[in-house]
Design an enzyme around this catalytic site. Structure first.
Site, PDB file in Angstrom:
ATOM      1  CG  ASP A 120      -3.314  -1.317  -2.681  1.00  0.00           C
ATOM      2  OD1 ASP A 120      -2.961  -0.034  -1.878  1.00  0.00           O
ATOM      3  OD2 ASP A 120      -4.261  -1.862  -1.991  1.00  0.00           O
ATOM      4  CG  ASP A 174      -3.348   3.480  -1.720  1.00  0.00           C
ATOM      5  OD1 ASP A 174      -3.956   3.398  -2.807  1.00  0.00           O
ATOM      6  OD2 ASP A 174      -3.199   2.728  -0.660  1.00  0.00           O
ATOM      7  CB  SER A 182      -0.971  -0.083   1.209  1.00  0.00           C
ATOM      8  OG  SER A 182      -1.970   1.119   1.305  1.00  0.00           O
ATOM      9  CG  ASP A 239      -6.772   0.501  -0.901  1.00  0.00           C
ATOM     10  OD1 ASP A 239      -5.712   1.175  -1.167  1.00  0.00           O
ATOM     11  OD2 ASP A 239      -6.787  -0.512  -0.323  1.00  0.00           O
TER      12      ASP A 239
END
Length: 477
Positions: free
Chosen positions: A242, A240, A99, A244
């Site tokens: 990834d 961010d 993340s 999400d």
């Protein structure tokens, strides 16, 4: 390796090898033993752009195949796209990502066939992993391969986001997309351009850049402000690593608070209930026609709260975190089509909701944000803060009112205290300071709220200074 607020996290050098194989195998065994999957069933793999992610993904592919599952490689897709494709296929999934945490770290997010795992699932996976590590045979970490399903996963996610707004709903807006190293970078450009926005790609990077949307760094804010002025932008959108957690800045380049993005998304969907952690803005409770339910920090707790609301018969249930990641527990009708429930963090829904608000009202985002009249909320973190020091600080603060009062003396006098997750203290002047160790990294977080920006900044700076003073005193005796 440790489960935090969202998945398994640790140093890349520790995860890249037997540890990745161990936890992938443990997840497969748990799914098989609990009857959630059968031998030969499909399981998805996705990853972010960290240098270690391809190798870790390949190790997981090998382990999952040896465990008897058929692996589908979705490559570098946003986590919500992977989760949506898993729900569509009824397949479990693993996302290899750290993340927003530093590039030398990585992690794994796990999804059952029906969605994101719970804390109970985490415990069960941990038990399976411990049994594997205690076994006499060494863990086989031989890499494997998988069929490529990246196009299918992307296409499904694009179709979802292409139906949220009317055609050309964003025409007239000039929007920057800070691409850096997020896996959402190309999809954001495609989605926004599809709605008629004039899109300007910015800051694409071949190296991984950790972007924390909940505590945007001063250097990142400087970049956003410079781009906003140079290109005369109405907004800048990013996410961010990834994809999400959203980042949306106004026309000056100043990022909007994540909990404000979540609130706007909740209103955009017409939700009746919003579930959000204790770290989200205290002004949410004053918003009309929306019931707020508070939880601990972390998507598993938000999902648990949403599920409880649905069990009680609530309709129109969403969740969001202070980082802006927005979840949906029920289906909604948007633009005349069914917007399927996706109970995992998503950066696209809040970004589209905010941009459509600006387009409809033809007003600057800074002005629209001010209309909500939320208390000014700031947050920051101290990185490389030892976990044992965080634990010692929290023990000290919880050990008695005198300790808490002495610690907070440079900031103000405590009035009320919430211990849902960390310590959140309302001071006698009605400002708020909240101390919370990160759940997945050696970081200490501090949150502040106040009526004015100057006051919130002062509370935040003094809160961080108090943390550093405690650390220094502990180290020097």
């Amino acid at each position: 390796m440790k489960f935090g607020t969202s998945g398994l996290r640790g140093l890349s050098v520790d995860l890249n090898g037997p540890a990745a194989a161990t936890y992938a195998t443990a997840f497969a065994r748990y799914l098989l033993s609990s009857g959630q999957v059968q031998s030969g069933d499909r399981i998805l793999l996705g990853r972010d752009f960290r240098a270690s992610s391809p190798d870790i993904s390949a190790i997981c592919a090998g382990a999952l195949t040896r465990a008897g599952l058929r692996v589908l490689d979705c490559a570098t897709v946003p986590t919500p796209a992977l989760a949506l494709y898993g729900l569509e296929l009824g397949a479990a999934a693993l996302m290899i990502t750290g993340s927003h945490i530093p590039a030398d770290r990585n992690g794994i997010k796990f999804y059952r066939p029906d969605g994101e795992i719970s804390k109970i699932d985490e415990d069960a996976i941990g038990v399976e992993a411990a049994a594997l590590m205690a076994g006499s045979a060494p863990i086989d970490a031989t890499p494997g391969s998988a069929d490529d399903h990246s196009r299918q996963a992307e296409a499904l996610f694009l179709a979802r986001n292409a139906a949220v707004l009317p055609a050309n709903a964003l025409a007239g807006l000039k929007v920057g997309v800070y691409q850096h190293s997020t896996v959402a970078r190309d999809l954001f450009v495609e989605v926004l351009a599809g709605y008629g926005a004039d899109v300007v790609p910015l800051g694409r990077s071949a190296d991984f850049i950790p972007v924390d949307t909940e505590a945007v760094s001063p250097a990142t804010i400087d970049l956003l402000k410079a781009w906003a002025a140079e290109h005369e932008l109405d907004a800048i959108v990013s996410a961010d690593g990834d994809g999400d957690r959203p980042l949306v800045s106004d026309e000056t380049g100043l990022p909007l608070r994540g909990d404000l993005l979540g609130l706007i998304a909740a209103q955009f969907t017409g939700a009746a209930v919003a579930v959000t952690p204790v770290t989200s803005n205290s002004g949410l409770e004053g918003q009309p026609d929306l019931s707020i339910l508070r939880t601990r920090v972390g998507s598993p707790f938000v999902i648990e709260g949403m599920q409880e609301a649905v069990r009680k018969g609530e309709t129109g249930v969403v969740g969001f975190e202070a980082n802006g990641g927005t979840l949906t527990a029920t289906d909604f009708t948007l633009n005349g089509t069914t917007f399927r429930a996706l109970p995992t963090r998503d950066s696209f829904l809040p970004a589209l909701a905010v941009l459509s608000l600006a387009a409809r009202h033809q007003r600057p985002l800074s002005s629209l944000a001010a209309d909500f009249a939320l208390p000014v909320a700031l947050s920051d973190r101290i990185e490389n803060f030892p976990l044992e020091t965080s634990a010692a600080l929290m023990r000290y603060l919880r050990s008695g009112a005198d300790n808490l009062a002495a610690f907070l003396a440079p900031i103000g006098k405590p009035d009320t205290v919430s211990d849902i997750d960390g310590l959140r203290v309302m001071l006698t002047d009605r400002s708020v300071v909240h101390f919370r160790p990160s759940g997945n990294a050696p970081e200490m977080r501090c949150y502040a709220e106040a009526k004015t920006a100057d006051q919130a900044k002062r509370v935040l700076e003094q809160g961080l200074a108090c943390i550093r003073a405690f650390d220094k005193q502990r180290r020097t005796g």
